[in-house]
Scaffold this motif. Structure first.
Motif, PDB file in Angstrom:
ATOM      1  N   SER A   1      -2.122   0.778   4.558  1.00 42.92           N
ATOM      2  CA  SER A   1      -1.318   1.921   4.982  1.00 42.92           C
ATOM      3  C   SER A   1      -0.607   2.579   3.804  1.00 42.92           C
ATOM      4  O   SER A   1      -0.450   1.993   2.723  1.00 42.92           O
ATOM      5  CB  SER A   1      -0.282   1.489   6.028  1.00 42.92           C
TER       6      SER A   1
ATOM      7  N   SER B   1       1.994   2.207  -1.208  1.00 45.17           N
ATOM      8  CA  SER B   1       0.926   1.892  -0.261  1.00 45.17           C
ATOM      9  C   SER B   1       0.610   0.409  -0.285  1.00 45.17           C
ATOM     10  O   SER B   1       0.889  -0.298  -1.262  1.00 45.17           O
ATOM     11  CB  SER B   1      -0.343   2.698  -0.560  1.00 45.17           C
TER      12      SER B   1
ATOM     13  N   ASP C   1      11.367   7.418   7.156  1.00 42.28           N
ATOM     14  CA  ASP C   1      10.641   6.210   6.771  1.00 42.28           C
ATOM     15  C   ASP C   1       9.381   6.166   7.622  1.00 42.28           C
ATOM     16  O   ASP C   1       9.422   5.837   8.808  1.00 42.28           O
ATOM     17  CB  ASP C   1      11.496   4.965   6.989  1.00 42.28           C
ATOM     18  N   GLU C   2       8.248   6.542   7.022  1.00 41.77           N
ATOM     19  CA  GLU C   2       6.997   6.696   7.767  1.00 41.77           C
ATOM     20  C   GLU C   2       5.931   5.771   7.186  1.00 41.77           C
ATOM     21  O   GLU C   2       5.757   5.701   5.965  1.00 41.77           O
ATOM     22  CB  GLU C   2       6.496   8.145   7.669  1.00 41.77           C
ATOM     23  N   GLU C   3       5.213   5.078   8.053  1.00 42.31           N
ATOM     24  CA  GLU C   3       4.068   4.264   7.644  1.00 42.31           C
ATOM     25  C   GLU C   3       2.841   4.780   8.373  1.00 42.31           C
ATOM     26  O   GLU C   3       2.845   4.889   9.606  1.00 42.31           O
ATOM     27  CB  GLU C   3       4.294   2.791   7.943  1.00 42.31           C
TER      28      GLU C   3
ATOM     29  N   ARG D   1       3.077   4.479   2.743  1.00 40.17           N
ATOM     30  CA  ARG D   1       4.488   4.418   3.125  1.00 40.17           C
ATOM     31  C   ARG D   1       5.230   5.562   2.448  1.00 40.17           C
ATOM     32  O   ARG D   1       5.175   5.731   1.225  1.00 40.17           O
ATOM     33  CB  ARG D   1       5.086   3.072   2.673  1.00 40.17           C
TER      34      ARG D   1
END
Length: 667
Positions: free
Chosen positions: A637, A633, A659-661, A639
């Protein structure tokens, strides 16, 4: 209890079509007596695979029910096991609608007399309550084990508005579970194409859940606490003090308008007859007794049982290991119980905890980020061992402590401790974590209860508000339900910290809390009665489960600290073993690893990683899945990164990456 001993037939797989054409795969136990007279039926409905998943448990459970004259139906939800369809998320509208259609299908079979019960542990216990809230006409009774009525504030995702690390851990486990292939022996030559379609559509569930950091409609769906009166079926709620879902049982007993009973033992996250924290009790016979009354109309007194039967834990040296826990069984005829009265204790400026309120003086709380290493696992029972909270002394040494004088006589509590604090924070976001501990004369500290609060959620989990730095707020929250006897000569300790790793993901900045004594207090649910001890039948010897152990399970926990940076590394390695299903020849093998890193001086140094491997084999057919998820993080945000790989033999058949933010929302 004298359980009849009917013979029965097993249907290894039955396709049950849903209205949209999706077929759900069921394994069915049919008693011989239904050929002359239809019988009631018991449904268990969950995603953990009836083949290569819960088969050993199912063999024991449904053997017992079938011999008692009940048809048993074990169904995989769509997108899991051999069922058609795709995995979407947990407890979706589609999943619950499928549950309604399953019950209607079961009630319409010529071997069923139209009366249906649902039993379930964990996920199955969740959807037992949630399907019951939809009021399918044939569903007369439910047994729910280790589940919750509140998907937001009392599940594996969030606690007190704080993000549980198990939000990622559980997502990783479900990614591994749901990516397992259908069995070719059931689905035929299409197994590979069905598997590839399933893999290609696999969601990153942790990202779904992180997009909902407050109590919105996403979490209200399936939370039966939103309207307990929706449930008309009789409910038997079962759990253990070492499980993470025990809070739901007293709430269900107080909130349900349908007939409801509760049983709380010492157990971890497991059915009582299979628990490794003991003593257990004869859960399967108790279940048959419940079914006999509500599904067959046998007047056996199940409706007149006490509202709550509970095992009050007694003091012993704290241990992370499973095993026997000292205590005794008690009953409460009604709940809330008149035998329980609130006793207020107040933290004082000299570190005391007594009946007299403190003065206007203050104390600051700013704990290292690695406070909480003795937490254990959030949900003990989902790994091999070493999951329970250990001696709390190291965490206590990093926390701000308040404690009573040695007790002049034993003190028993049963229910929810409540904590009221007058507190300020020097940052817009801050957490407080509370632990209630039993301190023995030798200094050993046993965690009795705990809970955190994200102070931005002080007024509402739906509409969190940032803190005004330096402003004092009155906050009040419950600790987890507990049933415990503090012995004479022991002390009651309240430990407060501003961090709790690795249970909780840290706040975005290091925060310092200021506690004002005059406005703070702890209320204990003290149980007055000592004349209601009861005896519970112990777990009998269980029948053979139809599986051969090819490699036994084992585990280890690694803990290291970097001498230069102070970074703490903790890793839990679980070998779940290798088993052979004697009935169908399927071998299954699984291993898991969960790793955690943090520096005591930096909340943004937090990172986690989880990895699972599953393997299935029958003859020349061999498949393997490998899954991994990482979380980090920034102040703004979260991650999430991960991958899923599937192999047929040694050939890589499929790979998918994420791959997510996701922006932080007051946490």
């Amino acid at each position: 209890m004298d359980v009849r001993n009917y013979g029965y037939t097993i249907i290894e797989n039955e396709w049950i079509a849903m209205p949209d054409g999706c077929r759900l795969a069921a394994r069915i136990w049919i008693p011989d007596e239904c050929h002359s007279q239809p019988v009631p039926a018991i449904l268990e409905y969950l995603p953990y695979r009836k083949r290569g998943g819960t088969g050993a448990r199912d063999n024991i459970t449904f053997d017992h029910f079938a011999r008692a004259g009940y048809a048993g139906i074990r169904v995989d939800i769509r997108g899991n096991g051999e069922s058609d369809g795709l995995m979407e998320d947990e407890y979706t509208v589609r999943e619950l609608d499928d549950g309604k259609h399953l019950i209607a299908w079961i009630a319409g079979q010529d071997w069923c007399d139209g009366n249906v019960g649902m039993i379930g542990h964990s996920w199955g216990g969740f959807n037992g309550l949630q399907v019951a809230a939809l009021q399918p006409p044939a569903l007369k009774a439910v047994i729910t084990s280790c589940s919750t009525d509140d998907r937001y504030n009392d599940d594996i995702h969030y606690m007190g508005g704080c993000l549980n690390n198990d939000n990622t851990t559980w997502s990783q486990q479900m990614l591994a579970y749901s990516s397992r292939p259908p069995d070719p022996a059931i689905v035929g030559d299409d197994w590979r194409s069905k598997w590839l379609q399933r893999l290609d559509n696999m969601p990153m569930l942790a990202a779904n859940w992180l997009r909902h950091q407050r109590r919105d409609e996403f979490w209200k769906h399936g939370s039966v606490c939103e309207d307990y009166s929706d449930i008309k079926a009789a409910v038997l709620a079962v759990g253990g003090w070492h499980d993470c879902y025990t809070n739901a049982i007293p709430r269900l007993l107080a909130g349900l308008t349908s007939p409801a009973k509760g049983i709380i033992g010492p157990w971890e996250h497991a059915y009582p007859h299979l628990a490794r924290v003991t003593p257990g009790f004869d859960f399967l016979d108790e279940a048959v007794r419940w079914w006999d009354f509500w599904l067959k109309g046998v007047d056996n007194g199940a409706d007149r049982d006490p509202a709550l039967r509970a095992y009050l834990l007694e003091a012993a040296a704290p241990s992370v290991k499973n095993g026997f826990r000292h205590g005794h069984w008690i009953k409460e005829e009604v709940w809330p119980a008149p035998s329980i009265r609130p006793v207020e204790l107040h933290p004082t400026e000299n570190g005391g905890l007594d009946a007299n309120p403190g003065d206007d003086s203050e104390v600051t709380i700013s704990t290292p980020q690695d406070t909480g290493l003795a937490f254990g696992n959030f949900c003990p029972g989902m790994r091999v061992d070493d999951e329970l909270p250990g001696d709390q002394r190291d965490d206590d040494a990093k926390s701000v402590l308040f404690e009573t004088a040695p007790l002049d006589e034993p003190l028993a509590i049963l229910g929810f401790p409540e904590l009221e604090l007058e507190v300020a924070c020097d940052r817009p976001v801050g957490f407080v974590a509370a632990r209630l501990c039993d301190v023995a004369p030798d200094g050993a500290s046993t965690r009795v209860s705990h809970n955190p609060l994200n102070l931005t959620h002080r007024n509402s989990h739906e509409t969190p508000e940032p803190l005004q730095p330096g402003k004092f707020y009155k906050v009040k929250f419950r600790l987890c339900a507990a049933g415990y006897v503090f012995p004479k000569g022991h002390r009651i300790r309240l430990a407060l910290s501003s961090t709790y790793w690795p249970a909780l993901w840290p706040a975005p900045e290091t925060a310092t809390l200021t506690l004002r004594f005059a406005g703070s207090g702890l209320t204990l649910p003290v149980r007055q009665s000592s004349a209601s001890e009861i005896t519970m039948q112990q777990t009998p010897a269980l029948p053979d489960n139809g599986f051969t152990i090819l490699r036994p399970a084992g585990n280890e926990r690694v803990w290291e600290r970097d001498d230069q940076t102070g970074e703490v590394f903790m890793e839990i390695r679980d070998d779940l073993g290798r088993q052979l299903d004697d009935g169908n020849g399927l071998q299954s093998d699984s291993q898991a690893r969960h790793s955690y890193w943090i520096r005591p001086d930096d909340p943004l140094s937090a990172r986690t990683e989880g990895a699972w491997t599953f393997e299935f084999q029958r003859g020349d057919w061999q498949v393997r899945t490998e899954t991994l998820t990482r979380m980090t993080s920034t102040a703004a945000s979260f991650r999430l990164k991960g991958y899923l790989r599937a192999f047929e033999g040694d050939q890589l058949l499929f790979e998918k990456k994420w791959d997510e933010e996701i922006p932080r929302d007051h946490g």
